[in-house]
Design a protein around this motif. Sequence first.
Motif, PDB file in Angstrom:
ATOM      1  N   THR A  93       0.804  -1.219   0.000  1.00  0.00           N
ATOM      2  CA  THR A  93       0.000   0.000   0.000  1.00  0.00           C
ATOM      3  C   THR A  93       0.837   1.269   0.000  1.00  0.00           C
ATOM      4  N   ASN A  94       2.158   1.161   0.056  1.00  0.00           N
ATOM      5  CA  ASN A  94       2.981   2.367   0.085  1.00  0.00           C
ATOM      6  C   ASN A  94       3.054   3.002  -1.301  1.00  0.00           C
ATOM      7  N   THR A  95       3.275   4.309  -1.334  1.00  0.00           N
ATOM      8  CA  THR A  95       3.400   5.039  -2.599  1.00  0.00           C
ATOM      9  C   THR A  95       4.859   5.015  -3.049  1.00  0.00           C
ATOM     10  N   VAL A  96       5.092   4.604  -4.311  1.00  0.00           N
ATOM     11  CA  VAL A  96       6.466   4.549  -4.827  1.00  0.00           C
ATOM     12  C   VAL A  96       6.672   5.494  -6.006  1.00  0.00           C
ATOM     13  N   MET A  97       5.577   6.065  -6.558  1.00  0.00           N
ATOM     14  CA  MET A  97       5.688   6.999  -7.689  1.00  0.00           C
ATOM     15  C   MET A  97       4.602   8.063  -7.579  1.00  0.00           C
ATOM     16  N   ALA A  98       4.906   9.241  -8.086  1.00  0.00           N
ATOM     17  CA  ALA A  98       3.899  10.268  -8.325  1.00  0.00           C
ATOM     18  C   ALA A  98       4.105  10.774  -9.743  1.00  0.00           C
ATOM     19  N   ILE A  99       3.019  10.774 -10.540  1.00  0.00           N
ATOM     20  CA  ILE A  99       3.108  11.111 -11.959  1.00  0.00           C
ATOM     21  C   ILE A  99       2.451  12.465 -12.203  1.00  0.00           C
ATOM     22  N   SER A 100       3.155  13.328 -12.957  1.00  0.00           N
ATOM     23  CA  SER A 100       2.579  14.634 -13.293  1.00  0.00           C
ATOM     24  C   SER A 100       1.913  14.623 -14.659  1.00  0.00           C
ATOM     25  N   GLY A 101       1.989  13.544 -15.405  1.00  0.00           N
ATOM     26  CA  GLY A 101       1.376  13.461 -16.718  1.00  0.00           C
ATOM     27  C   GLY A 101       2.192  12.562 -17.635  1.00  0.00           C
ATOM     28  N   CYS A 102       1.568  12.096 -18.684  1.00  0.00           N
ATOM     29  CA  CYS A 102       2.229  11.223 -19.662  1.00  0.00           C
ATOM     30  C   CYS A 102       2.039  11.793 -21.058  1.00  0.00           C
ATOM     31  N   PRO A 103       2.619  12.956 -21.348  1.00  0.00           N
ATOM     32  CA  PRO A 103       2.373  13.620 -22.637  1.00  0.00           C
ATOM     33  C   PRO A 103       3.040  12.924 -23.812  1.00  0.00           C
ATOM     34  N   ASP A 104       3.994  12.017 -23.567  1.00  0.00           N
ATOM     35  CA  ASP A 104       4.729  11.388 -24.661  1.00  0.00           C
ATOM     36  C   ASP A 104       4.100  10.077 -25.128  1.00  0.00           C
ATOM     37  N   PHE A 105       2.943   9.703 -24.539  1.00  0.00           N
ATOM     38  CA  PHE A 105       2.311   8.448 -24.944  1.00  0.00           C
ATOM     39  C   PHE A 105       1.724   8.581 -26.349  1.00  0.00           C
ATOM     40  N   LEU A 106       2.049   7.631 -27.220  1.00  0.00           N
ATOM     41  CA  LEU A 106       1.475   7.546 -28.557  1.00  0.00           C
ATOM     42  C   LEU A 106       0.985   6.121 -28.757  1.00  0.00           C
ATOM     43  N   GLU A 107      -0.292   5.964 -29.086  1.00  0.00           N
ATOM     44  CA  GLU A 107      -0.859   4.624 -29.204  1.00  0.00           C
ATOM     45  C   GLU A 107      -0.159   3.804 -30.282  1.00  0.00           C
ATOM     46  N   ALA A 108       0.326   4.486 -31.349  1.00  0.00           N
ATOM     47  CA  ALA A 108       0.947   3.761 -32.456  1.00  0.00           C
ATOM     48  C   ALA A 108       2.440   3.537 -32.265  1.00  0.00           C
ATOM     49  N   SER A 109       3.011   4.063 -31.191  1.00  0.00           N
ATOM     50  CA  SER A 109       4.453   3.953 -30.971  1.00  0.00           C
ATOM     51  C   SER A 109       4.734   3.062 -29.774  1.00  0.00           C
ATOM     52  N   THR A 110       5.251   1.851 -30.033  1.00  0.00           N
ATOM     53  CA  THR A 110       5.487   0.903 -28.942  1.00  0.00           C
ATOM     54  C   THR A 110       6.549   1.409 -27.972  1.00  0.00           C
ATOM     55  N   SER A 111       7.435   2.300 -28.433  1.00  0.00           N
ATOM     56  CA  SER A 111       8.484   2.797 -27.541  1.00  0.00           C
ATOM     57  C   SER A 111       7.918   3.653 -26.415  1.00  0.00           C
ATOM     58  N   THR A 112       6.676   4.120 -26.559  1.00  0.00           N
ATOM     59  CA  THR A 112       6.063   4.937 -25.494  1.00  0.00           C
ATOM     60  C   THR A 112       5.106   4.129 -24.629  1.00  0.00           C
ATOM     61  N   TRP A 113       5.055   2.827 -24.815  1.00  0.00           N
ATOM     62  CA  TRP A 113       4.139   1.998 -24.033  1.00  0.00           C
ATOM     63  C   TRP A 113       4.771   1.617 -22.703  1.00  0.00           C
TER      64      TRP A 113
END
Length: 613
Positions: A93-113
Amino acid sequence: MKQLWRLLPVKLVVLSCFFITSANSQRPVSVRLVGGSKPNLGVVEVTMSTGAVGRICNLGFDNNGASVVCAMLGYRGVTGLKVDLPPYTVGNTNTVMAISGCPDFLEASTSTWNLETACRYVVSSFPPDCAGNGRDAAVICTGTQTTSTPGPTLPPDFATIAPIDCNNTITSLRLDPGPEEGLVLIQNGSLGGDNFGTICAAGFSAIEAATICRMLCRNETANAIGMSGKYLTTAASYPVMLSGLKCPAGATSTNDCKHNGWGAAPSYCTPNTAVSVRCSQISLTPPPIPAPFVVCHLYVANVFFTYTDVASASLLSLYGTYNETTCNFTKNENSTTVWATVPYIGCNSVQTTNATHVIYTSMLYRNVTAVSGVYVDVPYIIPVECAIPKLKEVTAALLPDARTAPPITGGDSYTSEVKLYRSYNARGFSSEIAPGDRLVVGSRIYARVRETSPLNVRLTVRNCWASDKSDGTGASYYVVRNKCATDANSVFRVDEKNIGINFAVMSFTQTVSTQAYIFCDVTICTPTDPDERCLQTCGTAVRRRRKRQLSTENEKESSQQPSRGPYILTAMTAMDVEASRAASIADATLLWLMTTALVAAVAWNTFSSVFIH
């Protein structure tokens, strides 16, 4: 610290670069969903490169982040949605990450998955709001799940099944027991022999059900429906032959469809998820329209569903666009019920009116739902109406017009009050007369009648009277009757929600020493309602009547009756006369000063326009 967190999107970009490029940094390497009712729904649990396992704080987590998580889980045709789930306090239950956004995600680009390459994140120095499991990121994944690790979409296997010939016996596909409904059993044509197996329900919809029916040479495909959880004994006797089956609309064979390959199936594909199909010759009833009930109270609509209608609170949303900072729309669920809370104020509710009610309408959206465990594309837009009566004899329940999908309706009310004051001028009412204070017979005072809710409505006062009884039924005299002031009294509108009344205090009997209460009949309308009842205008003159019982005449024209008291009636003394004269002089002086200032301003504007310009 809270001030620093408001700058978190900027800070996170800098920090994420440091953590990602550092040789000793922690990196997210894998994810899984925990605590959900379905494999594609749950709280995100992430494993870091150091071996640490825990949760992601959702303060900056968005639908792009949800799509990255779903891609890491092997979903293709990815649409990930951020959802709200009850806190899940089991496991890591501990927090290990905090994310400010994922602007580089591209559905067609596997490198951003991947969270590492697509998102901005920190792995330490979390903001205080991340404390506790109420901030754990949760997602629901749609699309087809293929593998447990990122990779390209598997190509379709075009040797799925031998071509169908409706003129001959169909041997490669059947329904058990059939003929109109049964467990779908399909033959692996590449192996030959009696190699039949089931189809996993994950991703299976009405389109795939219609394809199966066409392959069985059944023409009643418009009513084809897929189900799971049926014919369990039969399903347990067969292996899972296909999963992730996705067909284009109008497909006539599974050769036209994509899937995960023969025998390739996630671990959750069990006999419980084996697909059954119904290809009926009769007209089937479509999935039922949701039948929630609504409770309207304190300017909020609470809409309640059973799990039959809505399988998860994550499937509910407010239809249309709205400002999240002003609209406190929430959704929740417990062991038996799913519900949404829709405020009238600050959201995209629409205010309307009719002869009897002021109505607030919101549009609730129920996203893709399930029929017998298989998802089908049948979203619903549900009108939610809360009605506030304008008339006293009208109940809070509003009868909807007959429609194909009638709105759910509930009744609410508004709040109003009446207070007495000793004076009124351009700055407003002043010197409130509290219950228990003296009312000097013969003096002039002010009543302010006010609608106190946050609703955008107009108040109208029909009657106001003084009574010597706390229920308003004793000896009485009117100061306003049928919206008209009596005798030398006056009624004036301050604004849409405030009506002022100036009146002389009267006694009920020859004996002055008694108590008095003030009562008013009021109603509300929308600000633009042209109905005569909504206008504070007087018709024929009405004379004051003393020592009379309260009449119920025109009471039905009102919907509330605010009151206040008791006040103590006393005779006027010399001191009261002097105080009244001083107050009148002060009011006249203030009026003179304001008039002088206005005249001076007009003169200066005239002078400047002629001689300066």
